[in-house]
Write a protein that holds these residues in place. Structure first.
Motif, PDB file in Angstrom:
ATOM      1  N   HIS A  64      -9.618  -8.555   6.554  1.00  0.00           N
ATOM      2  CA  HIS A  64     -10.029  -8.840   7.935  1.00  0.00           C
ATOM      3  C   HIS A  64     -10.642  -7.590   8.573  1.00  0.00           C
ATOM      4  N   ASP A  65     -11.759  -7.777   9.261  1.00  0.00           N
ATOM      5  CA  ASP A  65     -12.475  -6.659   9.883  1.00  0.00           C
ATOM      6  C   ASP A  65     -11.650  -5.938  10.944  1.00  0.00           C
ATOM      7  N   ALA A  66     -10.723  -6.634  11.561  1.00  0.00           N
ATOM      8  CA  ALA A  66      -9.946  -6.032  12.637  1.00  0.00           C
ATOM      9  C   ALA A  66      -8.720  -5.264  12.132  1.00  0.00           C
ATOM     10  N   PHE A  67      -8.426  -5.330  10.834  1.00  0.00           N
ATOM     11  CA  PHE A  67      -7.196  -4.729  10.327  1.00  0.00           C
ATOM     12  C   PHE A  67      -7.151  -3.218  10.546  1.00  0.00           C
ATOM     13  N   ARG A  68      -8.176  -2.498  10.112  1.00  0.00           N
ATOM     14  CA  ARG A  68      -8.174  -1.041  10.267  1.00  0.00           C
ATOM     15  C   ARG A  68      -8.117  -0.605  11.731  1.00  0.00           C
ATOM     16  N   PRO A  69      -8.923  -1.219  12.613  1.00  0.00           N
ATOM     17  CA  PRO A  69      -8.801  -0.842  14.024  1.00  0.00           C
ATOM     18  C   PRO A  69      -7.415  -1.140  14.605  1.00  0.00           C
ATOM     19  N   LEU A  70      -6.783  -2.223  14.148  1.00  0.00           N
ATOM     20  CA  LEU A  70      -5.440  -2.536  14.636  1.00  0.00           C
ATOM     21  C   LEU A  70      -4.408  -1.532  14.136  1.00  0.00           C
ATOM     22  N   VAL A  71      -4.553  -1.084  12.891  1.00  0.00           N
ATOM     23  CA  VAL A  71      -3.662  -0.052  12.355  1.00  0.00           C
ATOM     24  C   VAL A  71      -3.821   1.225  13.171  1.00  0.00           C
ATOM     25  N   TYR A  72      -5.081   1.576  13.473  1.00  0.00           N
ATOM     26  CA  TYR A  72      -5.340   2.765  14.289  1.00  0.00           C
ATOM     27  C   TYR A  72      -4.706   2.615  15.674  1.00  0.00           C
ATOM     28  N   ALA A  73      -4.914   1.457  16.299  1.00  0.00           N
ATOM     29  CA  ALA A  73      -4.374   1.237  17.641  1.00  0.00           C
ATOM     30  C   ALA A  73      -2.848   1.317  17.643  1.00  0.00           C
ATOM     31  N   LEU A  74      -2.221   0.760  16.622  1.00  0.00           N
ATOM     32  CA  LEU A  74      -0.768   0.807  16.531  1.00  0.00           C
ATOM     33  C   LEU A  74      -0.284   2.250  16.336  1.00  0.00           C
TER      34      LEU A  74
END
Length: 83
Positions: A64-74
């Motif tokens: 999923h394209d949003a996975f890396r940005p979500l990991v960063y945000a977390l």
């Protein structure tokens, strides 16, 4: 729920996490194994600490394209909260 259990399974473990507070039940605290980690000082070191636990393989597992940005945000959220 836990109050209704007469005899828990011998392998039963309950993991809790909490911020320091006077509202946490003292009885649970006294009968618990406590683990405390001190976050590194500063946002950059805190982020680096979070990312050091994540491998590139783990990041590639989710397409999923949003996975890396979500990991960063977390990671950022946890790093910022610890400051």
């Amino acid at each position: 729920i836990l109050e209704k259990i007469d005899k828990p399974h011998k392998d039963f473990r309950l993991w809790l996490t909490t911020e320091p507070t006077n509202k946490f039940p003292l009885g649970i605290l006294q009968r618990s194994l406590k683990v405390v980690t001190e976050p590194p000082n500063g946002l950059k070191l805190n982020m680096r600490s979070s990312y050091s636990k994540i491998t590139e393989e783990t990041l590639e597992e989710c397409p999923h394209d949003a996975f890396r940005p979500l990991v960063y945000a977390l990671a950022f959220f946890h790093a910022h909260k610890g400051l």
